[in-house]
Scaffold this motif. Structure first.
Motif, PDB file in Angstrom:
ATOM      1  N   LEU A   9       0.850  -1.192   0.000  1.00  0.00           N
ATOM      2  CA  LEU A   9       0.000   0.000   0.000  1.00  0.00           C
ATOM      3  C   LEU A   9       0.883   1.238   0.000  1.00  0.00           C
ATOM      4  O   LEU A   9       1.823   1.332   0.787  1.00  0.00           O
ATOM      5  N   ASP A  10       0.578   2.147  -0.899  1.00  0.00           N
ATOM      6  CA  ASP A  10       1.293   3.419  -1.011  1.00  0.00           C
ATOM      7  C   ASP A  10       0.388   4.479  -0.398  1.00  0.00           C
ATOM      8  O   ASP A  10      -0.601   4.903  -0.994  1.00  0.00           O
ATOM      9  N   TYR A  63      -0.907  -2.138  -4.598  1.00  0.00           N
ATOM     10  CA  TYR A  63      -0.090  -2.809  -5.609  1.00  0.00           C
ATOM     11  C   TYR A  63       0.166  -4.240  -5.155  1.00  0.00           C
ATOM     12  O   TYR A  63       0.113  -4.547  -3.970  1.00  0.00           O
ATOM     13  N   GLU A  64       0.499  -5.085  -6.113  1.00  0.00           N
ATOM     14  CA  GLU A  64       0.841  -6.464  -5.765  1.00  0.00           C
ATOM     15  C   GLU A  64       2.170  -6.505  -5.015  1.00  0.00           C
ATOM     16  O   GLU A  64       2.332  -7.266  -4.076  1.00  0.00           O
ATOM     17  N   ASP A  65       3.123  -5.693  -5.450  1.00  0.00           N
ATOM     18  CA  ASP A  65       4.450  -5.659  -4.844  1.00  0.00           C
ATOM     19  C   ASP A  65       5.182  -4.430  -5.379  1.00  0.00           C
ATOM     20  O   ASP A  65       4.620  -3.644  -6.140  1.00  0.00           O
ATOM     21  N   ALA A  66       6.451  -4.276  -5.000  1.00  0.00           N
ATOM     22  CA  ALA A  66       7.226  -3.111  -5.421  1.00  0.00           C
ATOM     23  C   ALA A  66       7.414  -3.061  -6.935  1.00  0.00           C
ATOM     24  O   ALA A  66       7.402  -1.974  -7.529  1.00  0.00           O
ATOM     25  N   ALA A  67       7.561  -4.208  -7.567  1.00  0.00           N
ATOM     26  CA  ALA A  67       7.734  -4.236  -9.025  1.00  0.00           C
ATOM     27  C   ALA A  67       6.465  -3.777  -9.734  1.00  0.00           C
ATOM     28  O   ALA A  67       6.533  -3.036 -10.725  1.00  0.00           O
ATOM     29  N   ALA A  70       6.338  -0.011  -9.335  1.00  0.00           N
ATOM     30  CA  ALA A  70       7.308   0.649 -10.212  1.00  0.00           C
ATOM     31  C   ALA A  70       6.831   0.649 -11.659  1.00  0.00           C
ATOM     32  O   ALA A  70       6.940   1.667 -12.352  1.00  0.00           O
ATOM     33  N   ARG A  71       6.284  -0.459 -12.119  1.00  0.00           N
ATOM     34  CA  ARG A  71       5.810  -0.570 -13.499  1.00  0.00           C
ATOM     35  C   ARG A  71       4.658   0.389 -13.760  1.00  0.00           C
ATOM     36  O   ARG A  71       4.664   1.139 -14.737  1.00  0.00           O
ATOM     37  N   ARG A  72       3.668   0.392 -12.879  1.00  0.00           N
ATOM     38  CA  ARG A  72       2.499   1.257 -13.065  1.00  0.00           C
ATOM     39  C   ARG A  72       2.872   2.738 -12.993  1.00  0.00           C
ATOM     40  O   ARG A  72       2.402   3.551 -13.777  1.00  0.00           O
ATOM     41  N   ARG A  73       3.717   3.078 -12.028  1.00  0.00           N
ATOM     42  CA  ARG A  73       4.102   4.487 -11.869  1.00  0.00           C
ATOM     43  C   ARG A  73       4.978   4.961 -13.020  1.00  0.00           C
ATOM     44  O   ARG A  73       4.867   6.101 -13.458  1.00  0.00           O
ATOM     45  N   ALA A  74       5.837   4.103 -13.550  1.00  0.00           N
ATOM     46  CA  ALA A  74       6.654   4.480 -14.705  1.00  0.00           C
ATOM     47  C   ALA A  74       5.767   4.767 -15.914  1.00  0.00           C
ATOM     48  O   ALA A  74       5.994   5.743 -16.641  1.00  0.00           O
ATOM     49  N   MET A 103       3.544   0.651   2.739  1.00  0.00           N
ATOM     50  CA  MET A 103       3.125  -0.134   3.899  1.00  0.00           C
ATOM     51  C   MET A 103       2.638  -1.510   3.459  1.00  0.00           C
ATOM     52  O   MET A 103       2.160  -1.675   2.338  1.00  0.00           O
ATOM     53  N   VAL A 104       2.735  -2.469   4.368  1.00  0.00           N
ATOM     54  CA  VAL A 104       2.210  -3.811   4.135  1.00  0.00           C
ATOM     55  C   VAL A 104       1.249  -4.155   5.269  1.00  0.00           C
ATOM     56  O   VAL A 104       1.443  -3.734   6.411  1.00  0.00           O
ATOM     57  N   PRO A 105       0.194  -4.908   4.967  1.00  0.00           N
ATOM     58  CA  PRO A 105      -0.774  -5.276   5.995  1.00  0.00           C
ATOM     59  C   PRO A 105      -0.185  -6.272   7.000  1.00  0.00           C
ATOM     60  O   PRO A 105       0.694  -7.057   6.673  1.00  0.00           O
TER      61      PRO A 105
END
Length: 117
Positions: A9-10, A63-67, A70-74, A103-105
């Motif tokens: 979560l961002d 997001y599913e994860d950091a990758a 990063a992909r969506r934001r790029a 953050m992570v749940p």
């Protein structure tokens, strides 16, 4: 319960100059919302403050994860419509500060579901 994976979560808090929050949100709704949600999906939450610093608002993206993030934001950062919105926002000068937290749940609370895609 087992540990949850696949969720990041961002959490973003923005503070506007006093008296400009409504103007800032109107600018975003008209020029930024479509581009941002096209790339990030629907936010988990998008909230204005009722108490405390009433010049601030929060939004949370899942997001599913950091990758995935990063992909969506790029992709969003390369979108001409989003770039134009950022230029309009900077020119308007409504924002004073921004704070982001990734953050992570915790594993013992049921996972929220993605609102959108």
């Amino acid at each position: 319960m087992g540990e949850r994976t696949g969720m990041l979560l961002d959490h973003r808090t923005y503070t506007c100059r006093p008296g400009t929050l409504k103007k800032h949100l109107a600018l975003y709704e008209k020029h930024g919302w479509a581009a941002q949600t096209r790339h990030l999906g629907m936010p988990f939450a998008y909230l204005t403050t009722e108490t405390g610093d009433v010049n601030s608002y929060v939004h949370v993206w899942m997001y599913e994860d950091a990758a995935d993030r990063a992909r969506r934001r790029a992709a969003m950062q390369a979108d001409p419509e989003w770039i134009a919105y950022l230029e309009m926002s900077a020119e308007a000068g409504y924002l004073e500060k921004q704070e982001n937290k990734l953050m992570v749940p915790v594993p013992f609370v049921p996972a929220p579901t993605r609102a959108g895609g």
